[in-house]
Design a protein around this motif. Structure first.
Motif, PDB file in Angstrom:
ATOM      1  N   PRO A 129       0.863  -1.186   0.000  1.00  0.00           N
ATOM      2  CA  PRO A 129       0.000   0.000   0.000  1.00  0.00           C
ATOM      3  C   PRO A 129       0.899   1.236   0.000  1.00  0.00           C
ATOM      4  CG  PRO A 129       0.170  -0.893   2.225  1.00  0.00           C
ATOM      5  CD  PRO A 129       0.988  -1.794   1.335  1.00  0.00           C
ATOM      6  N   PRO A 130       0.420   2.392  -0.464  1.00  0.00           N
ATOM      7  CA  PRO A 130       1.261   3.588  -0.429  1.00  0.00           C
ATOM      8  C   PRO A 130       1.614   3.990   1.002  1.00  0.00           C
ATOM      9  CG  PRO A 130      -0.809   4.016  -1.612  1.00  0.00           C
ATOM     10  CD  PRO A 130      -0.883   2.622  -1.091  1.00  0.00           C
ATOM     11  N   SER A 131       0.699   3.711   1.945  1.00  0.00           N
ATOM     12  CA  SER A 131       0.952   4.028   3.359  1.00  0.00           C
ATOM     13  C   SER A 131      -0.002   3.178   4.190  1.00  0.00           C
ATOM     14  CB  SER A 131       0.662   5.509   3.634  1.00  0.00           C
ATOM     15  OG  SER A 131      -0.722   5.741   3.439  1.00  0.00           O
ATOM     16  N   LEU A 132       0.258   3.089   5.484  1.00  0.00           N
ATOM     17  CA  LEU A 132      -0.648   2.310   6.338  1.00  0.00           C
ATOM     18  C   LEU A 132      -1.979   3.041   6.490  1.00  0.00           C
ATOM     19  CD1 LEU A 132       1.899   0.986   8.967  1.00  0.00           C
ATOM     20  CD2 LEU A 132       0.830  -0.283   7.104  1.00  0.00           C
ATOM     21  N   ALA A 133      -1.943   4.374   6.428  1.00  0.00           N
ATOM     22  CA  ALA A 133      -3.192   5.148   6.521  1.00  0.00           C
ATOM     23  C   ALA A 133      -4.096   4.821   5.331  1.00  0.00           C
ATOM     24  CB  ALA A 133      -2.871   6.633   6.562  1.00  0.00           C
ATOM     25  N   SER A 134      -3.505   4.692   4.134  1.00  0.00           N
ATOM     26  CA  SER A 134      -4.335   4.393   2.959  1.00  0.00           C
ATOM     27  C   SER A 134      -4.868   2.961   3.035  1.00  0.00           C
ATOM     28  CB  SER A 134      -3.546   4.611   1.665  1.00  0.00           C
ATOM     29  OG  SER A 134      -2.514   3.671   1.585  1.00  0.00           O
ATOM     30  N   LEU A 135      -4.097   2.081   3.648  1.00  0.00           N
ATOM     31  CA  LEU A 135      -4.574   0.696   3.799  1.00  0.00           C
ATOM     32  C   LEU A 135      -5.816   0.659   4.692  1.00  0.00           C
ATOM     33  CD1 LEU A 135      -3.896  -2.244   3.119  1.00  0.00           C
ATOM     34  CD2 LEU A 135      -2.537  -2.338   5.204  1.00  0.00           C
ATOM     35  N   ARG A 136      -5.751   1.426   5.772  1.00  0.00           N
ATOM     36  CA  ARG A 136      -6.899   1.520   6.689  1.00  0.00           C
ATOM     37  C   ARG A 136      -8.128   2.037   5.930  1.00  0.00           C
ATOM     38  NH1 ARG A 136      -8.237   2.622  12.121  1.00  0.00           N
ATOM     39  NH2 ARG A 136      -6.141   2.220  12.840  1.00  0.00           N
ATOM     40  N   THR A 137      -7.929   3.088   5.125  1.00  0.00           N
ATOM     41  CA  THR A 137      -9.040   3.676   4.370  1.00  0.00           C
ATOM     42  C   THR A 137      -9.639   2.643   3.405  1.00  0.00           C
ATOM     43  OG1 THR A 137      -7.839   5.751   4.452  1.00  0.00           O
ATOM     44  CG2 THR A 137      -9.652   5.635   2.882  1.00  0.00           C
ATOM     45  N   ARG A 138      -8.765   1.879   2.729  1.00  0.00           N
ATOM     46  CA  ARG A 138      -9.280   0.884   1.767  1.00  0.00           C
ATOM     47  C   ARG A 138     -10.052  -0.227   2.456  1.00  0.00           C
ATOM     48  NH1 ARG A 138      -4.261   0.538  -2.465  1.00  0.00           N
ATOM     49  NH2 ARG A 138      -4.302   2.782  -2.732  1.00  0.00           N
ATOM     50  N   LEU A 139      -9.510  -0.694   3.574  1.00  0.00           N
ATOM     51  CA  LEU A 139     -10.194  -1.783   4.291  1.00  0.00           C
ATOM     52  C   LEU A 139     -11.537  -1.293   4.819  1.00  0.00           C
ATOM     53  CD1 LEU A 139      -7.226  -3.461   6.183  1.00  0.00           C
ATOM     54  CD2 LEU A 139      -8.766  -4.594   4.575  1.00  0.00           C
ATOM     55  N   THR A 140     -11.574  -0.053   5.309  1.00  0.00           N
ATOM     56  CA  THR A 140     -12.823   0.504   5.814  1.00  0.00           C
ATOM     57  C   THR A 140     -13.801   0.678   4.653  1.00  0.00           C
ATOM     58  OG1 THR A 140     -11.468   1.729   7.381  1.00  0.00           O
ATOM     59  CG2 THR A 140     -13.771   2.336   7.287  1.00  0.00           C
ATOM     60  N   GLY A 141     -13.268   1.197   3.525  1.00  0.00           N
ATOM     61  CA  GLY A 141     -14.107   1.470   2.355  1.00  0.00           C
ATOM     62  C   GLY A 141     -14.691   0.211   1.742  1.00  0.00           C
ATOM     63  N   ARG A 142     -13.966  -0.909   1.864  1.00  0.00           N
ATOM     64  CA  ARG A 142     -14.449  -2.169   1.287  1.00  0.00           C
ATOM     65  C   ARG A 142     -15.684  -2.657   2.038  1.00  0.00           C
ATOM     66  NH1 ARG A 142     -10.241  -7.167   0.704  1.00  0.00           N
ATOM     67  NH2 ARG A 142     -10.610  -7.271   2.947  1.00  0.00           N
ATOM     68  N   GLY A 143     -15.821  -2.204   3.277  1.00  0.00           N
ATOM     69  CA  GLY A 143     -17.029  -2.531   4.053  1.00  0.00           C
ATOM     70  C   GLY A 143     -17.094  -3.973   4.509  1.00  0.00           C
ATOM     71  N   THR A 144     -15.933  -4.640   4.604  1.00  0.00           N
ATOM     72  CA  THR A 144     -15.952  -6.056   4.977  1.00  0.00           C
ATOM     73  C   THR A 144     -15.450  -6.291   6.394  1.00  0.00           C
ATOM     74  OG1 THR A 144     -13.761  -6.189   3.948  1.00  0.00           O
ATOM     75  CG2 THR A 144     -15.610  -6.994   2.638  1.00  0.00           C
ATOM     76  N   GLU A 145     -15.016  -5.236   7.077  1.00  0.00           N
ATOM     77  CA  GLU A 145     -14.317  -5.448   8.352  1.00  0.00           C
ATOM     78  C   GLU A 145     -15.086  -4.929   9.565  1.00  0.00           C
ATOM     79  OE1 GLU A 145     -11.626  -7.274   7.896  1.00  0.00           O
ATOM     80  OE2 GLU A 145     -12.007  -7.009   5.742  1.00  0.00           O
ATOM     81  N   THR A 146     -14.933  -5.649  10.684  1.00  0.00           N
ATOM     82  CA  THR A 146     -15.393  -5.131  11.969  1.00  0.00           C
ATOM     83  C   THR A 146     -14.203  -4.386  12.583  1.00  0.00           C
ATOM     84  OG1 THR A 146     -14.586  -7.081  13.115  1.00  0.00           O
ATOM     85  CG2 THR A 146     -16.865  -7.157  12.333  1.00  0.00           C
TER      86      THR A 146
END
Ligand SMILES: Nc1ncnc2c1ncn2[C@@H]1O[C@H](COP(=O)(O)OP(=O)(O)OP(=O)(O)O)[C@@H](O)[C@H]1O
Length: 204
Positions: A129-146
């Motif tokens: 990922p470009p950064s860990l912050a962007s990874l968090r955003t993508r995982l949140t955006g995917r809507g699959t995570e608690t």
């Protein structure tokens, strides 16, 4: 194509970094050029599932024999059934299928191949990922995570990035802009280029 040109491609990277998205584009663009290996399982076939196509269906006894013979790259048990990726299944994608095998595995799987099955001689690609912050955003955006699965994936990502920093991968692709990253990945897996991106410092 020679078997050397059909070296398996190991794709590894933190969950949510975009591996499936990139691989889907690759499979759509190059139908018939790439393949996944057929897994072994001890679960019973479902209607319509064919042995040797959906899975290699096997008994627990033969599965365990193959484990003892070090025939698996990785294997695991889920809800009472065993699943595994055999070395032979990976080799068959090139030998019998004439395709490049793509292995989408975690760093544990990468370590196992390096330790036990180096003759597979894959090209190891780390999707960062470009950064860990962007990874968090993508995982949140995917809507699959608690909340807890998000934290677990981010903690695992840090470990994976640390492993990548040891130089374990032949090449790195930073999935910043999807089209740009896809271009770099395509260069590596289709044109056998060896130049990728620089691993970000991940200092946040
Ligand atoms: N370059 C990109 N820019 C922005 N968003 C992206 C990019 N690449 C992928 N995404 C989005 O990030 C999310 C995670 O992508 P994806 O599911 O492909 O990750 P993955 O690495 O396959 O994850 P897992 O290992 O959990 O299967 C998806 O919602 C996807 O649409």
């Amino acid at each position: 194509m020679s078997l050397a040109a059909l070296r398996p491609i190991v794709i590894c990277g933190p969950s949510g970094t975009g591996k499936s998205t990139l691989l889907k584009k690759l499979f759509d663009d190059f139908p018939g050029k790439f393949g996944f290996s057929i897994s072994h399982t001890t679960r019973a076939p479902r209607p319509g599932e064919e042995n040797g196509v959906s899975y290699h269906f096997t008994t627990r006894e033969s599965f365990l024999d193959l484990v003892k013979a070090d025939g698996f790259i990785e294997h695991a048990e889920f809800s009472g059934n065993m699943y595994g990726t055999s070395v032979k299944a990976v080799e068959d994608v090139a030998k019998d299928g004439g395709k490049k095998c793509i292995l989408d595995i975690d760093t544990q799987g990468v370590k196992l191949i390096k330790q036990h099955h180096p003759h597979l001689n894959p090209v190891y690609v780390f999707i960062a990922p470009p950064s860990l912050a962007s990874l968090r955003t993508r995982l949140t955006g995917r809507g699959t995570e608690t909340d807890s699965s998000l934290s677990a994936r981010l903690a695992a990502a840090i470990g994976e990035v640390e492993y990548a920093k040891t130089g374990a991968f032949d090449v790195v692709v930073v999935n910043d802009d999807l089209e740009r990253a896809y271009g770099v990945l395509k260069g590596i897996v289709v044109e056998n280029k060896t130049e990728g991106d620089k691993l970000p410092a991940f200092e946040e």
